[in-house]
Design a protein around this motif. Structure first.
Motif, PDB file in Angstrom:
ATOM      1  N   HIS A   1       3.029  -4.723  -4.004  1.00 43.76           N
ATOM      2  CA  HIS A   1       3.141  -6.103  -3.511  1.00 43.76           C
ATOM      3  C   HIS A   1       2.852  -7.079  -4.640  1.00 43.76           C
ATOM      4  O   HIS A   1       2.537  -6.678  -5.754  1.00 43.76           O
ATOM      5  CB  HIS A   1       2.143  -6.304  -2.360  1.00 43.76           C
ATOM      6  CG  HIS A   1       0.733  -5.948  -2.734  1.00 43.76           C
ATOM      7  ND1 HIS A   1      -0.171  -6.864  -3.200  1.00 43.76           N
ATOM      8  CD2 HIS A   1       0.091  -4.758  -2.749  1.00 43.76           C
ATOM      9  CE1 HIS A   1      -1.314  -6.260  -3.452  1.00 43.76           C
ATOM     10  NE2 HIS A   1      -1.192  -4.978  -3.201  1.00 43.76           N
TER      11      HIS A   1
ATOM     12  N   ASP B   1      -3.518 -10.072   4.041  1.00 44.97           N
ATOM     13  CA  ASP B   1      -3.520 -10.795   2.773  1.00 44.97           C
ATOM     14  C   ASP B   1      -2.115 -10.781   2.151  1.00 44.97           C
ATOM     15  O   ASP B   1      -1.744 -11.706   1.443  1.00 44.97           O
ATOM     16  CB  ASP B   1      -4.563 -10.223   1.802  1.00 44.97           C
ATOM     17  CG  ASP B   1      -4.446  -8.719   1.637  1.00 44.97           C
ATOM     18  OD1 ASP B   1      -3.662  -8.077   2.377  1.00 44.97           O
ATOM     19  OD2 ASP B   1      -5.150  -8.172   0.762  1.00 44.97           O
ATOM     20  N   HIS B   2      -1.357  -9.722   2.439  1.00 45.20           N
ATOM     21  CA  HIS B   2      -0.002  -9.599   1.887  1.00 45.20           C
ATOM     22  C   HIS B   2       0.704  -8.470   2.600  1.00 45.20           C
ATOM     23  O   HIS B   2       0.070  -7.686   3.309  1.00 45.20           O
ATOM     24  CB  HIS B   2      -0.061  -9.316   0.376  1.00 45.20           C
ATOM     25  CG  HIS B   2      -0.923  -8.144   0.018  1.00 45.20           C
ATOM     26  ND1 HIS B   2      -0.484  -6.853   0.138  1.00 45.20           N
ATOM     27  CD2 HIS B   2      -2.207  -8.069  -0.401  1.00 45.20           C
ATOM     28  CE1 HIS B   2      -1.468  -6.032  -0.226  1.00 45.20           C
ATOM     29  NE2 HIS B   2      -2.534  -6.736  -0.545  1.00 45.20           N
TER      30      HIS B   2
ATOM     31  N   ASP C   1      -5.925  -1.686   1.599  1.00 44.22           N
ATOM     32  CA  ASP C   1      -4.519  -1.341   1.815  1.00 44.22           C
ATOM     33  C   ASP C   1      -4.154   0.055   1.332  1.00 44.22           C
ATOM     34  O   ASP C   1      -2.994   0.348   1.070  1.00 44.22           O
ATOM     35  CB  ASP C   1      -3.618  -2.386   1.158  1.00 44.22           C
ATOM     36  CG  ASP C   1      -3.930  -2.581  -0.331  1.00 44.22           C
ATOM     37  OD1 ASP C   1      -4.687  -1.768  -0.900  1.00 44.22           O
ATOM     38  OD2 ASP C   1      -3.417  -3.539  -0.926  1.00 44.22           O
TER      39      ASP C   1
ATOM     40  N   THR D   1      -4.598  -9.453  -3.081  1.00 42.71           N
ATOM     41  CA  THR D   1      -5.734  -9.378  -2.178  1.00 42.71           C
ATOM     42  C   THR D   1      -6.726 -10.529  -2.368  1.00 42.71           C
ATOM     43  O   THR D   1      -7.057 -11.229  -1.403  1.00 42.71           O
ATOM     44  CB  THR D   1      -6.459  -8.029  -2.391  1.00 42.71           C
ATOM     45  OG1 THR D   1      -5.537  -6.986  -2.070  1.00 42.71           O
ATOM     46  CG2 THR D   1      -7.690  -7.916  -1.517  1.00 42.71           C
TER      47      THR D   1
ATOM     48  N   ASP E   1      -5.605  -5.605   5.118  1.00 37.15           N
ATOM     49  CA  ASP E   1      -5.098  -5.568   3.745  1.00 37.15           C
ATOM     50  C   ASP E   1      -3.769  -4.804   3.690  1.00 37.15           C
ATOM     51  O   ASP E   1      -3.683  -3.678   4.176  1.00 37.15           O
ATOM     52  CB  ASP E   1      -6.138  -4.893   2.846  1.00 37.15           C
ATOM     53  CG  ASP E   1      -5.942  -5.224   1.385  1.00 37.15           C
ATOM     54  OD1 ASP E   1      -4.788  -5.175   0.908  1.00 37.15           O
ATOM     55  OD2 ASP E   1      -6.939  -5.520   0.717  1.00 37.15           O
ATOM     56  N   GLY E   2      -2.754  -5.428   3.143  1.00 36.85           N
ATOM     57  CA  GLY E   2      -1.447  -4.769   3.052  1.00 36.85           C
ATOM     58  C   GLY E   2      -0.734  -4.628   4.386  1.00 36.85           C
ATOM     59  O   GLY E   2       0.239  -3.890   4.498  1.00 36.85           O
TER      60      GLY E   2
HETATM   61 ZN   LIG Z   1      -4.482  -6.432  -0.516  1.00 33.06          ZN
END
Ligand SMILES: [Zn+2]
Length: 419
Positions: free
Chosen positions: A374, A246-247, A207, A65, A26-27
């Motif tokens: 994000h 996810d990002h 994240d 997410t 995540d992140g």
């Molecule tokens: Zn995320």
């Protein structure tokens, strides 16, 4: 005898000949691995890149997410699985609807589909909000599991497939705002691999660290070193290990450290009047201390006689806005479910974020930290890394154009050359 695989959303997944582990960091902006490889912080990832495969892929916009986890888990775009944020506005009721309910997910996940065909699967998440969607229609009867680190102390084996997640990992229950929340997920994956050897394993982290610390900061390095160690253990257990995110994440603070925000609801209220529009920030969830519900993508809903085109034009001219699209353009460009989209989509540049009304955002949780967040196009690049090289057909596909993160299960299950 080779078992038949499954078909889902236009992809045939063969039956895995060894466990396949997909980790959603995540992140996990690509910059963390780039810096970590250079500084020797992530030796196992460096080895995967050297001996296996690695590139930077496109994630979905909005780079949040829930949508991206569901794209990865279903191997499909948002228009197919329907989850395009944490929130959308129900036009009938005027209420913001949380998009984490399984009833809103329009596709089975790869894990649940395999489980219903006799495979043993597991998904472990950091935050509980993803758990129910990932486990939708999952058959837990053959040792499959679906649980979260957040609720690791809840004993509900009929729901989660594990008697006691704390005993499984040998770790105490982690704090929701801690690196340990993610490390708990990875440790659970290692223990499940050792004890149950599932065919498919999906591990989705949080994240928290990336929201707080830039690549190269000591706390980020410590987290990446600890994750890398666990990636190495997953590899040593004989699994195909696939890493994505996810990002990404960008610093969106002014030189003095204050967040660089467009308060879009305030701007629209001043121009068109209060009540003429509603700005929804689809990054919002119950745990916003580390980003104050500020992201790079918002939906605007127009009421009464307010014309979406007037909103779009005003938003597009604001300093810090990258693009403002009408609904149809946004739906087409980002492959979004039209029934859950706003009238106007506004996306900020890498250095700026967008909020609703200033009075509605609690920024006290940022507590002296620069805002890193994000949601926009500038945070939609993610790592796509495998610990084994690609078979010729998949190598050709990778060479032909940019990969999308929702192809990671396809590449991990069907595309790897196992030495
Ligand atoms: Zn995320």
């Amino acid at each position: 005898m080779e078992r038949a695989g499954i078909d889902l959303n236009g992809v045939r997944y063969r039956w895995p000949s060894r466990p396949v582990v997909v980790v959603c960091i995540d992140g996990g902006d690509p910059a963390y691995f780039e810096r970590g490889v250079r500084d020797g912080v992530v030796p196992n990832v460096a080895r995967f890149l050297e001996k296996g495969f690695g590139t930077v892929a496109d994630g979905d916009v909005p780079s949040f997410t829930c949508p991206n986890n569901m794209s990865i888990a279903t191997g499909s775009p948002q228009s197919v699985h329907g989850i395009s944020g944490n929130f959308y506005l129900d036009r009938e009721t005027g209420e913001a609807v949380v998009m984490t309910g399984p009833e809103l997910l329009r596709s089975p996940t790869i894990m649940s589909e395999f489980s219903r065909h006799g495979a043993r699967v597991a998904s472990v998440t950091a935050k509980d909000k993803l758990r129910r969607q990932l486990g939708k229609d999952m058959d837990l009867s053959r040792g499959s599991a679906n649980f979260s680190a957040e609720c690791a102390d809840e004993r509900a084996p009929e729901k989660t497939g594990v008697e006691d997640a704390l005993a499984l990992t040998g770790m105490p229950k982690p704090d929701i705002y801690s690196p340990e929340l993610s490390l708990f997920v990875l440790e659970a994956g290692i223990k499940l691999l050792e004890q149950r050897r599932p065919d498919i394993l999906y591990l989705s982290l949080t994240d928290y660290v990336q929201h707080k610390y830039a690549p190269g900061e000591p706390e980020a390095d410590r987290y990446y070193r600890a994750m890398d160690d666990k990636f190495g253990r997953l590899h040593d257990l004989g699994a195909v290990v696939a890493l994505t995110a996810d990002h990404g994440m960008n610093d969106k603070a002014n030189p003095d450290g204050s967040p660089r925000v467009i308060w879009l609801q305030d701007v629209l209220d001043a121009r068109f009047g209060k009540g003429a529009s509603t700005v929804i920030c689809p990054i919002t969830d119950r745990f916003v201390a580390h980003h104050g519900a500020l992201g790079g993508f918002v939906r605007v809903y127009c009421h009464g006689r307010l014309e979406p085109e007037d909103v779009r034009r005003l938003a597009a001219r604001l300093d810090g806005v990258e693009v403002a699209y009408d609904k149809a353009t946004a739906v087409e460009r980002f492959d979004l479910p039209p029934d859950r989209e706003g009238d106007v989509v506004v996306i900020s540049r890498a250095d700026t974020c967008i909020g609703a009304a200033q009075a509605d955002h609690d920024l006290s949780g940022l507590a002296g930290h620069r805002l890193r967040t994000h949601g926009g196009i500038s945070e939609a690049k993610v790592p796509f890394i495998l610990n084994y090289p690609l078979r010729a057909e998949y190598a050709a596909r990778a060479a032909a154009g940019r990969l999308e993160s929702h192809q990671i299960f396809d590449f991990a299950i069907n595309g790897t050359e196992l030495g």
